[in-house]
Scaffold this motif. Structure first.
Motif, PDB file in Angstrom:
ATOM      1  N   SER A  97       0.861  -1.174   0.000  1.00  0.00           N
ATOM      2  CA  SER A  97       0.000   0.000   0.000  1.00  0.00           C
ATOM      3  C   SER A  97       0.900   1.227   0.000  1.00  0.00           C
ATOM      4  N   SER A  98       0.553   2.257   0.711  1.00  0.00           N
ATOM      5  CA  SER A  98       1.345   3.487   0.736  1.00  0.00           C
ATOM      6  C   SER A  98       0.923   4.331   1.927  1.00  0.00           C
ATOM      7  N   THR A  99       1.865   5.085   2.484  1.00  0.00           N
ATOM      8  CA  THR A  99       1.508   6.044   3.528  1.00  0.00           C
ATOM      9  C   THR A  99       0.645   7.170   2.956  1.00  0.00           C
ATOM     10  N   ALA A 100       0.602   7.295   1.628  1.00  0.00           N
ATOM     11  CA  ALA A 100      -0.291   8.274   1.000  1.00  0.00           C
ATOM     12  C   ALA A 100      -1.754   7.960   1.293  1.00  0.00           C
ATOM     13  N   ALA A 101      -2.055   6.721   1.663  1.00  0.00           N
ATOM     14  CA  ALA A 101      -3.445   6.299   1.884  1.00  0.00           C
ATOM     15  C   ALA A 101      -4.061   6.901   3.138  1.00  0.00           C
ATOM     16  N   TYR A 102      -3.268   7.562   3.969  1.00  0.00           N
ATOM     17  CA  TYR A 102      -3.809   8.156   5.187  1.00  0.00           C
ATOM     18  C   TYR A 102      -4.569   9.448   4.892  1.00  0.00           C
ATOM     19  N   GLN A 103      -5.611   9.679   5.697  1.00  0.00           N
ATOM     20  CA  GLN A 103      -6.320  10.958   5.676  1.00  0.00           C
ATOM     21  C   GLN A 103      -5.407  12.045   6.243  1.00  0.00           C
ATOM     22  N   ARG A 104      -5.366  13.186   5.585  1.00  0.00           N
ATOM     23  CA  ARG A 104      -4.651  14.342   6.112  1.00  0.00           C
ATOM     24  C   ARG A 104      -5.653  15.360   6.619  1.00  0.00           C
ATOM     25  N   PRO A 105      -5.325  16.183   7.643  1.00  0.00           N
ATOM     26  CA  PRO A 105      -4.081  16.158   8.413  1.00  0.00           C
ATOM     27  C   PRO A 105      -4.016  14.963   9.353  1.00  0.00           C
ATOM     28  N   PHE A 106      -2.813  14.632   9.812  1.00  0.00           N
ATOM     29  CA  PHE A 106      -2.617  13.519  10.725  1.00  0.00           C
ATOM     30  C   PHE A 106      -3.083  13.879  12.128  1.00  0.00           C
ATOM     31  N   ARG A 107      -3.350  12.847  12.913  1.00  0.00           N
ATOM     32  CA  ARG A 107      -3.729  13.058  14.314  1.00  0.00           C
ATOM     33  C   ARG A 107      -2.514  13.302  15.192  1.00  0.00           C
ATOM     34  N   GLY A 108      -1.382  12.796  14.773  1.00  0.00           N
ATOM     35  CA  GLY A 108      -0.168  12.989  15.562  1.00  0.00           C
ATOM     36  C   GLY A 108       1.057  12.686  14.732  1.00  0.00           C
ATOM     37  N   VAL A 109       2.222  13.198  15.170  1.00  0.00           N
ATOM     38  CA  VAL A 109       3.496  12.961  14.501  1.00  0.00           C
ATOM     39  C   VAL A 109       4.519  12.582  15.569  1.00  0.00           C
ATOM     40  N   PRO A 110       5.317  11.498  15.378  1.00  0.00           N
ATOM     41  CA  PRO A 110       5.352  10.649  14.197  1.00  0.00           C
ATOM     42  C   PRO A 110       4.049   9.849  14.043  1.00  0.00           C
ATOM     43  N   ILE A 111       3.746   9.496  12.816  1.00  0.00           N
ATOM     44  CA  ILE A 111       2.475   8.845  12.492  1.00  0.00           C
ATOM     45  C   ILE A 111       2.550   7.372  12.862  1.00  0.00           C
ATOM     46  N   ARG A 112       1.497   6.911  13.558  1.00  0.00           N
ATOM     47  CA  ARG A 112       1.418   5.498  13.960  1.00  0.00           C
ATOM     48  C   ARG A 112       0.247   4.834  13.250  1.00  0.00           C
ATOM     49  N   GLU A 113       0.462   3.596  12.808  1.00  0.00           N
ATOM     50  CA  GLU A 113      -0.491   2.904  11.954  1.00  0.00           C
ATOM     51  C   GLU A 113      -1.898   2.859  12.527  1.00  0.00           C
ATOM     52  N   ASP A 114      -2.022   2.550  13.793  1.00  0.00           N
ATOM     53  CA  ASP A 114      -3.335   2.268  14.367  1.00  0.00           C
ATOM     54  C   ASP A 114      -4.030   3.504  14.935  1.00  0.00           C
ATOM     55  N   GLU A 115      -3.456   4.682  14.678  1.00  0.00           N
ATOM     56  CA  GLU A 115      -4.052   5.913  15.191  1.00  0.00           C
ATOM     57  C   GLU A 115      -4.599   6.818  14.094  1.00  0.00           C
ATOM     58  N   PHE A 262       1.126  17.652  -9.779  1.00  0.00           N
ATOM     59  CA  PHE A 262       1.442  18.269  -8.488  1.00  0.00           C
ATOM     60  C   PHE A 262       0.459  17.983  -7.362  1.00  0.00           C
ATOM     61  N   ALA A 263      -0.596  17.215  -7.594  1.00  0.00           N
ATOM     62  CA  ALA A 263      -1.561  16.957  -6.515  1.00  0.00           C
ATOM     63  C   ALA A 263      -0.886  16.314  -5.312  1.00  0.00           C
ATOM     64  N   HIS A 264       0.095  15.458  -5.553  1.00  0.00           N
ATOM     65  CA  HIS A 264       0.772  14.771  -4.447  1.00  0.00           C
ATOM     66  C   HIS A 264       1.487  15.750  -3.525  1.00  0.00           C
ATOM     67  N   LEU A 265       1.948  16.882  -4.082  1.00  0.00           N
ATOM     68  CA  LEU A 265       2.646  17.860  -3.247  1.00  0.00           C
ATOM     69  C   LEU A 265       1.702  18.509  -2.246  1.00  0.00           C
ATOM     70  N   TYR A 266       0.503  18.833  -2.704  1.00  0.00           N
ATOM     71  CA  TYR A 266      -0.441  19.544  -1.844  1.00  0.00           C
ATOM     72  C   TYR A 266      -1.177  18.598  -0.899  1.00  0.00           C
ATOM     73  N   TYR A 267      -1.636  17.471  -1.411  1.00  0.00           N
ATOM     74  CA  TYR A 267      -2.479  16.583  -0.600  1.00  0.00           C
ATOM     75  C   TYR A 267      -1.686  15.597   0.249  1.00  0.00           C
ATOM     76  N   GLU A 268      -0.438  15.342  -0.110  1.00  0.00           N
ATOM     77  CA  GLU A 268       0.368  14.391   0.659  1.00  0.00           C
ATOM     78  C   GLU A 268       1.593  15.036   1.287  1.00  0.00           C
ATOM     79  N   LYS A 269       2.404  15.711   0.486  1.00  0.00           N
ATOM     80  CA  LYS A 269       3.730  16.099   0.949  1.00  0.00           C
ATOM     81  C   LYS A 269       3.774  17.461   1.625  1.00  0.00           C
ATOM     82  N   SER A 270       2.630  18.113   1.750  1.00  0.00           N
ATOM     83  CA  SER A 270       2.574  19.335   2.552  1.00  0.00           C
ATOM     84  C   SER A 270       2.463  19.015   4.042  1.00  0.00           C
ATOM     85  N   TYR A 271       2.343  17.735   4.357  1.00  0.00           N
ATOM     86  CA  TYR A 271       2.247  17.281   5.747  1.00  0.00           C
ATOM     87  C   TYR A 271       3.488  16.471   6.094  1.00  0.00           C
TER      88      TYR A 271
END
Length: 340
Positions: A97-115, A262-271
């Motif tokens: 799969s990919s870490t891109a599959a997570y909803q942004r913004p994250f709940r916490g950093v570093p990102i944990r799978e089950d949270e 460039f969608a990946h920059l805004y929706y994924e890599k801005s976080y």
């Protein structure tokens, strides 16, 4: 142990195939068979095209595997075909799969799978379809149909890859730095990130194959070395002996102007791209990312030189155009504010 790799010649999957062979297991590669030259050893190949679903099922009817590693499923329908084809033919199914599959913004950093929640927005299709794949696989896990493991790499660079740089311009990055030409950096360049490299990520798939501790689980498999996005270009500059010139442009503007690029920059890599690996290290103690940013980029630059990786002139023109627009806008902005 006989392990089928669906794919087998991609950036990560070719490393998986090599490492499986080095570990004394038997890799079997399924793909179109056009890249046999990539390997310095004999491999067993099954030649076919997974998009021809009926032919794929027929091809796999007589086959049996201890594990199947699926590197080419990008949505629920792709994963469903793998599950239905191998549920009685393999002891373990591992999906990339990919870490891109997570909803942004994250709940916490570093990102944990089950949270974290999986992506529900279709604004970045790759992320949404990977999330849909995972939602389907969770149903399979709940039903107990077949042992399933999900591995989520983050942005991964490696030999054969064509994804280095903000514009995915690859060798262009090195040549622009060497020639003193500016490079586009999205946002202010300070988003925290861990840049991963294929040999490290591949090890997670190899260690997971047939390992019962991983059944029904989802894992990160990423670098743990923390950087910011600017470090990618600064380190290439250091290796090339030239300080890079960076022009910063809003990731939102880039994504609106050309979503497919460039969608990946805004929706994924801005976080922040900092992912916790404690879960995979708990269940697979042998997993430990080793390649530093310096070592990984040296690997990439050596490959560009060795194989004469071509310059992408279209990307060069695009980058030149973006920088000209930025400079023009800066001039117009100064003029507009001169009497404010």
């Amino acid at each position: 142990m006989r392990v089928l790799i669906l794919g087998g010649t991609g950036v990560i999957s070719r490393c998986i195939a090599e490492q499986i062979a080095e570990a004394g297991m038997e890799p079997v590669l399924f793909n179109r068979g056009s890249k046999k030259h990539l390997f310095g050893r004999d491999m067993e190949w099954i030649i076919g095209d997974k998009t021809d679903r009926d032919a794929f099922r027929e091809l796999m009817k007589p086959q049996r595997f201890d594990a199947v590693i699926d590197m080419i499923s990008f949505g629920a329908d792709d994963a469903r075909l793998t599950v239905e084809t191998f549920k009685d033919k393999a002891g373990h199914l591992i999906f990339c799969s990919s870490t891109a599959a997570y909803q942004r913004p994250f709940r916490g950093v570093p990102i944990r799978e089950d949270e974290e929640e999986l992506c529900t927005s279709q604004a970045f299709p790759y992320a949404f379809h990977k999330a849909e794949m995972e939602r389907y696989l969770q149903q399979v896990i709940s039903a107990g149909t077949v042992p399933v493991t999900i591995i989520r790499p983050s942005l991964t660079y490696g030999i054969g890859g064509a994804n280095l740089g903000v514009l995915r311009q690859n060798r262009n990055v090195v040549e622009r730095i060497r020639s003193g030409k500016p490079l586009v950096m999205f946002g202010d360049g300070t988003v925290p990130w861990s840049f991963s490299f294929a040999p490290d990520v591949a090890r997670a798939f190899v260690l997971a194959a047939g390992n019962a501790r991983t059944f029904g689980q989802a894992y990160h498999a990423t670098s743990e070395e923390q950087h910011i996005w600017e470090d990618l270009y600064l380190e290439i500059g250091r290796l090339a002996g030239v300080e890079p010139k960076l022009v910063h442009i809003s990731s939102e503007l880039l994504a609106e102007a050309k979503p497919d690029l460039f969608a990946h920059l805004y929706y994924e890599k801005s976080y922040a791209g900092l992912f916790d690996n404690s879960k995979i290290r708990r269940d697979l103690p042998g997993f430990q990312p080793r390649m530093t940013l310096t070592e990984g980029l040296k690997m990439m630059l050596d490959w560009y030189e060795r194989d004469s990786f071509p310059i992408d002139e279209a990307k060069n023109r695009l980058e030149d155009g973006l920088i000209q627009l930025y400079e023009r806008w800066g001039t117009e902005l100064k003029a507009a504010l001169a009497d404010a």
